[in-house]
Write a protein that holds these residues in place. Sequence first.
Motif, PDB file in Angstrom:
ATOM      1  N   UNK A 107      85.373 -41.744  29.092  1.00 46.32           N
ATOM      2  CA  UNK A 107      83.978 -41.935  29.479  1.00 46.32           C
ATOM      3  C   UNK A 107      83.353 -43.112  28.726  1.00 46.32           C
ATOM      4  N   UNK A 108      84.014 -44.235  28.793  1.00 48.25           N
ATOM      5  CA  UNK A 108      83.552 -45.411  28.051  1.00 48.25           C
ATOM      6  C   UNK A 108      82.211 -45.891  28.571  1.00 48.25           C
ATOM      7  N   UNK A 109      81.414 -46.415  27.658  1.00 52.67           N
ATOM      8  CA  UNK A 109      80.084 -46.912  27.969  1.00 52.67           C
ATOM      9  C   UNK A 109      79.995 -48.383  27.581  1.00 52.67           C
ATOM     10  N   UNK A 110      79.091 -49.132  28.194  1.00 47.62           N
ATOM     11  CA  UNK A 110      78.952 -50.551  27.817  1.00 47.62           C
ATOM     12  C   UNK A 110      78.723 -50.743  26.323  1.00 47.62           C
ATOM     13  N   UNK A 111      78.038 -49.812  25.690  1.00 48.95           N
ATOM     14  CA  UNK A 111      77.778 -49.941  24.253  1.00 48.95           C
ATOM     15  C   UNK A 111      79.015 -49.716  23.397  1.00 48.95           C
ATOM     16  N   UNK A 112      80.128 -49.333  24.007  1.00 52.20           N
ATOM     17  CA  UNK A 112      81.401 -49.229  23.284  1.00 52.20           C
ATOM     18  C   UNK A 112      82.108 -50.577  23.196  1.00 52.20           C
ATOM     19  N   UNK A 113      81.559 -51.585  23.850  1.00 53.14           N
ATOM     20  CA  UNK A 113      82.168 -52.909  23.820  1.00 53.14           C
ATOM     21  C   UNK A 113      82.197 -53.449  22.400  1.00 53.14           C
ATOM     22  N   UNK A 114      83.387 -53.816  21.946  1.00 56.79           N
ATOM     23  CA  UNK A 114      83.554 -54.281  20.566  1.00 56.79           C
ATOM     24  C   UNK A 114      85.012 -54.640  20.338  1.00 56.79           C
ATOM     25  N   UNK A 115      85.258 -55.275  19.216  1.00 53.35           N
ATOM     26  CA  UNK A 115      86.624 -55.411  18.726  1.00 53.35           C
ATOM     27  C   UNK A 115      86.910 -54.186  17.877  1.00 53.35           C
ATOM     28  N   UNK A 116      88.012 -53.516  18.184  1.00 56.26           N
ATOM     29  CA  UNK A 116      88.384 -52.294  17.482  1.00 56.26           C
ATOM     30  C   UNK A 116      89.505 -52.592  16.490  1.00 56.26           C
ATOM     31  N   UNK A 117      89.313 -52.092  15.281  1.00 52.40           N
ATOM     32  CA  UNK A 117      90.273 -52.304  14.212  1.00 52.40           C
ATOM     33  C   UNK A 117      90.804 -50.958  13.706  1.00 52.40           C
ATOM     34  N   UNK A 118      92.091 -50.927  13.401  1.00 52.60           N
ATOM     35  CA  UNK A 118      92.610 -49.767  12.677  1.00 52.60           C
ATOM     36  C   UNK A 118      92.837 -50.186  11.230  1.00 52.60           C
ATOM     37  N   UNK A 119      92.758 -49.214  10.349  1.00 55.08           N
ATOM     38  CA  UNK A 119      92.894 -49.495   8.924  1.00 55.08           C
ATOM     39  C   UNK A 119      93.457 -48.270   8.224  1.00 55.08           C
ATOM     40  N   UNK A 120      94.175 -48.502   7.148  1.00 53.59           N
ATOM     41  CA  UNK A 120      94.738 -47.416   6.374  1.00 53.59           C
ATOM     42  C   UNK A 120      94.139 -47.436   4.971  1.00 53.59           C
ATOM     43  N   UNK A 121      93.976 -46.260   4.412  1.00 55.88           N
ATOM     44  CA  UNK A 121      93.124 -46.115   3.234  1.00 55.88           C
ATOM     45  C   UNK A 121      93.831 -46.425   1.923  1.00 55.88           C
ATOM     46  N   UNK A 122      93.019 -46.557   0.884  1.00 54.38           N
ATOM     47  CA  UNK A 122      93.527 -46.778  -0.458  1.00 54.38           C
ATOM     48  C   UNK A 122      94.171 -45.512  -1.012  1.00 54.38           C
ATOM     49  N   UNK A 123      93.655 -44.371  -0.639  1.00 61.87           N
ATOM     50  CA  UNK A 123      94.164 -43.111  -1.168  1.00 61.87           C
ATOM     51  C   UNK A 123      94.394 -42.143  -0.024  1.00 61.87           C
ATOM     52  N   UNK A 124      94.815 -40.950  -0.335  1.00 59.70           N
ATOM     53  CA  UNK A 124      95.166 -39.983   0.716  1.00 59.70           C
ATOM     54  C   UNK A 124      93.974 -39.591   1.558  1.00 59.70           C
ATOM     55  N   UNK A 125      92.821 -39.535   0.961  1.00 54.38           N
ATOM     56  CA  UNK A 125      91.622 -39.133   1.679  1.00 54.38           C
ATOM     57  C   UNK A 125      90.670 -40.313   1.760  1.00 54.38           C
ATOM     58  N   UNK A 126      89.971 -40.412   2.847  1.00 55.63           N
ATOM     59  CA  UNK A 126      88.979 -41.474   2.995  1.00 55.63           C
ATOM     60  C   UNK A 126      87.909 -41.011   3.954  1.00 55.63           C
ATOM     61  N   UNK A 127      86.770 -41.638   3.832  1.00 54.45           N
ATOM     62  CA  UNK A 127      85.644 -41.295   4.677  1.00 54.45           C
ATOM     63  C   UNK A 127      85.344 -42.371   5.675  1.00 54.45           C
ATOM     64  N   UNK A 128      84.087 -42.756   5.745  1.00 53.02           N
ATOM     65  CA  UNK A 128      83.631 -43.639   6.798  1.00 53.02           C
ATOM     66  C   UNK A 128      83.318 -45.055   6.326  1.00 53.02           C
ATOM     67  N   UNK A 129      83.506 -45.331   5.063  1.00 55.05           N
ATOM     68  CA  UNK A 129      83.148 -46.648   4.547  1.00 55.05           C
ATOM     69  C   UNK A 129      84.331 -47.596   4.632  1.00 55.05           C
ATOM     70  N   UNK A 130      84.123 -48.798   5.162  1.00 59.99           N
ATOM     71  CA  UNK A 130      85.232 -49.759   5.262  1.00 59.99           C
ATOM     72  C   UNK A 130      85.900 -50.048   3.920  1.00 59.99           C
ATOM     73  N   UNK A 131      85.150 -50.006   2.828  1.00 59.18           N
ATOM     74  CA  UNK A 131      85.750 -50.357   1.545  1.00 59.18           C
ATOM     75  C   UNK A 131      86.757 -49.328   1.073  1.00 59.18           C
TER      76      UNK A 131
END
Length: 123
Positions: A84-108
Amino acid sequence: VQLQASGGGLVQAGDSLRLSCAASGRTLSDYATGWFRQAPGKGREFVARINWSAGATTYADSVKGRFTISRDNAKNMVYLQMNNLKPEDTAVYYCATSRSRLAGQRPLEYVYWGQGTLVTVSS
């Protein structure tokens, strides 16, 4: 460590896409993997993440109920099913893997990033 995001494209509103994130040099199930996106002129935004091992998931409110993050340990890949994609979903999507086993929502909290894949949703 290298991450390769793929699966983006041009779709219409209401369509679905599945993004893939392939990793080399790191076992994704040992860390959290996140999907982020960046729309033109905006900052990088958290979309979803799956934690290590049992894989607890978290979603941004804007995608909850429409997007699903999952992991295939045998293939060492993480996916983002987007429905159910919406126009506001338009973006470049990136995947990333964390520094430690657990991570939240912050890019850092994430140390290795893929190159991004463009998703364009037309109305």
